[in-house]
Design an enzyme around this catalytic site. Sequence first.
Site, short mmCIF file in Angstrom:
data_model
loop_
_atom_site.label_atom_id
_atom_site.label_comp_id
_atom_site.label_asym_id
_atom_site.label_seq_id
_atom_site.Cartn_x
_atom_site.Cartn_y
_atom_site.Cartn_z
N GLU A 280 -7.01 51.02 76.17
CA GLU A 280 -8.07 50.98 76.49
C GLU A 280 -8.81 49.87 77.61
O GLU A 280 -8.74 48.92 76.81
CB GLU A 280 -8.65 50.81 74.69
CG GLU A 280 -8.51 51.34 73.81
CD GLU A 280 -9.22 50.63 72.48
OE1 GLU A 280 -9.72 49.47 72.74
OE2 GLU A 280 -9.04 51.41 71.82
N ASN B 273 -3.54 55.23 77.33
CA ASN B 273 -3.86 55.73 76.12
C ASN B 273 -5.29 55.47 76.03
O ASN B 273 -5.60 53.78 76.07
CB ASN B 273 -3.37 54.56 74.55
CG ASN B 273 -3.26 55.45 73.50
OD1 ASN B 273 -3.51 56.20 73.43
ND2 ASN B 273 -3.63 54.26 72.63
N HIS C 103 -10.98 59.17 67.67
CA HIS C 103 -11.28 58.61 66.80
C HIS C 103 -12.55 59.01 66.69
O HIS C 103 -13.48 59.18 67.34
CB HIS C 103 -11.41 57.38 66.70
CG HIS C 103 -10.01 56.10 66.52
ND1 HIS C 103 -9.31 56.71 65.18
CD2 HIS C 103 -9.19 55.55 67.62
CE1 HIS C 103 -8.34 55.65 65.79
NE2 HIS C 103 -8.48 54.81 66.82
N GLU D 247 -4.31 59.36 67.93
CA GLU D 247 -4.86 58.16 66.43
C GLU D 247 -6.08 58.92 66.55
O GLU D 247 -6.92 58.65 65.27
CB GLU D 247 -5.52 56.81 67.14
CG GLU D 247 -4.65 56.13 68.23
CD GLU D 247 -5.56 55.01 68.35
OE1 GLU D 247 -5.99 54.44 68.24
OE2 GLU D 247 -4.57 54.44 69.20
N ASP E 235 -8.34 60.15 63.64
CA ASP E 235 -9.29 60.21 62.44
C ASP E 235 -10.63 60.09 62.69
O ASP E 235 -10.96 60.81 63.78
CB ASP E 235 -9.25 58.89 62.05
CG ASP E 235 -9.68 57.47 62.53
OD1 ASP E 235 -10.19 57.84 63.00
OD2 ASP E 235 -8.77 56.25 61.94
C1 XIL Z 1 -6.62 49.22 65.23
C2 XIL Z 1 -5.99 49.09 63.49
O1 XIL Z 1 -6.03 50.67 62.67
C3 XIL Z 1 -6.67 47.96 61.89
O2 XIL Z 1 -5.73 47.46 61.21
C4 XIL Z 1 -6.74 46.36 63.50
O3 XIL Z 1 -6.73 46.00 62.64
C5 XIL Z 1 -7.59 46.64 65.03
O4 XIL Z 1 -6.89 47.68 65.67
N1 XIL Z 1 -7.74 51.93 69.43
C6 XIL Z 1 -6.38 51.62 69.25
C7 XIL Z 1 -5.73 50.58 67.52
O5 XIL Z 1 -5.55 51.62 70.23
O6 XIL Z 1 -4.84 50.18 68.10
C8 XIL Z 1 -6.64 50.29 67.38
O7 XIL Z 1 -6.09 49.99 65.80
C9 XIL Z 1 -8.41 51.25 66.64
C10 XIL Z 1 -8.76 51.93 67.74
#
Ligand code: XIL
Length: 358
Positions: A152, A200, A236, A266, A268
């Site tokens: 990011e 990523n 996400h 990731e 969801d």
């Molecule tokens: C998130 C976790 O799910 C949480 O438990 C933590 O508090 C913060 O990080 N993008 C990412 C992940 O690359 O590492 C993040 O994970 C969610 C967004």
Amino acid sequence: MMRATLSGVGVLVLLFAGGAVCAAQTLREHADRAGLLVGAAVEPRYFSEPEYAATLAREFNMLTAENVLKWGAIRPSRARFEFGPGDRLVAFARKHRMKVRGHTLLWSEYNPRWLVEGGFTPAEMSAMLREHITRVMRHYRGKIFAWDVVNEVFLADGSVEPSVWYDRPGIGLKGKGTAYVEQAFRWAREADPDVLLFYNDYDTEGINPKSDAVYAMVKDFKRRGVPIDGVGIQAHIVDLEAKDLATMEANVARLVALGLQVHITEMDVGLPVDAAGRPRDEAALGRQAEIYRQVAEACLRQKGCTAFQTWGFTDKYTWIPDFTKGAKGLPLPFDSRYAPKPAYEALLEAFRRRALTP
Ligand code: XIL
């Protein structure tokens, strides 16, 4: 007579092949058959919960650390590395013959206070980052097959986001765009010549200013021989309209055309929920399944898209309610009692179909 015998054998072969295909029942079995990776982000502290461990090992052939490999977890002080939880994660994966993705070595968030508020100079930040990448990657060498080296770095408009690694104070490459990202990838390759190195990011599913910036960066890296093997698309999905998904396959395809692998890292899909955490609209579960199917298919139709991963797997443990201050929840393919949701059936169907296409 001869003919009858041959066709008899043919029928037997068909029956056997058909039986073998039908025998696959879990997501993991379908993925194994298709030669693909299907994974979930996990917290090793839940491994002691029998249903958590059983579902994970049955349905997935890959896992990643939701948090335990991040700076804020693995680096309690400048001098100390805490590898215990990461080691337990690797041991679980080994026991259940799963692959491990590493997440992550450089991110603007989840950093320890001693680092962010330490008043370090760029030279010190640079030395600490290089040491961190080297120590962590060497510790997990041969155990982790792919690392999100950098996570990011872009804003929605495609510009480089201000951060402790870029310009506050940064590692000495402030104002030089993605030069600090390049430096991290070079150190990562020095630390482990064999592991796959990934960039990523989120909101990069479809074609938009941010995914254009990612594409431009990795294209430039490939052209100049900066070591990079793949791009992670987080997925996400926050908006049930999910308009961006219309251009997702084209985006995956342009990355693959550069000779890079793509992983969905990731996924969801948070649903609007009431104060008790129940869905505001039951039909949303169907819409959620549709979105899972669309993302899985955009990946699976491209040969270079080799892994699909969700951020957690059960609604019992997910970051979405915290992140959305209770507005959204229930984002994963299994409900909070580990029963499969429509989203799971959609994924199963997408993987089953992929397993049947040569
Ligand atoms: C998130 C976790 O799910 C949480 O438990 C933590 O508090 C913060 O990080 N993008 C990412 C992940 O690359 O590492 C993040 O994970 C969610 C967004």
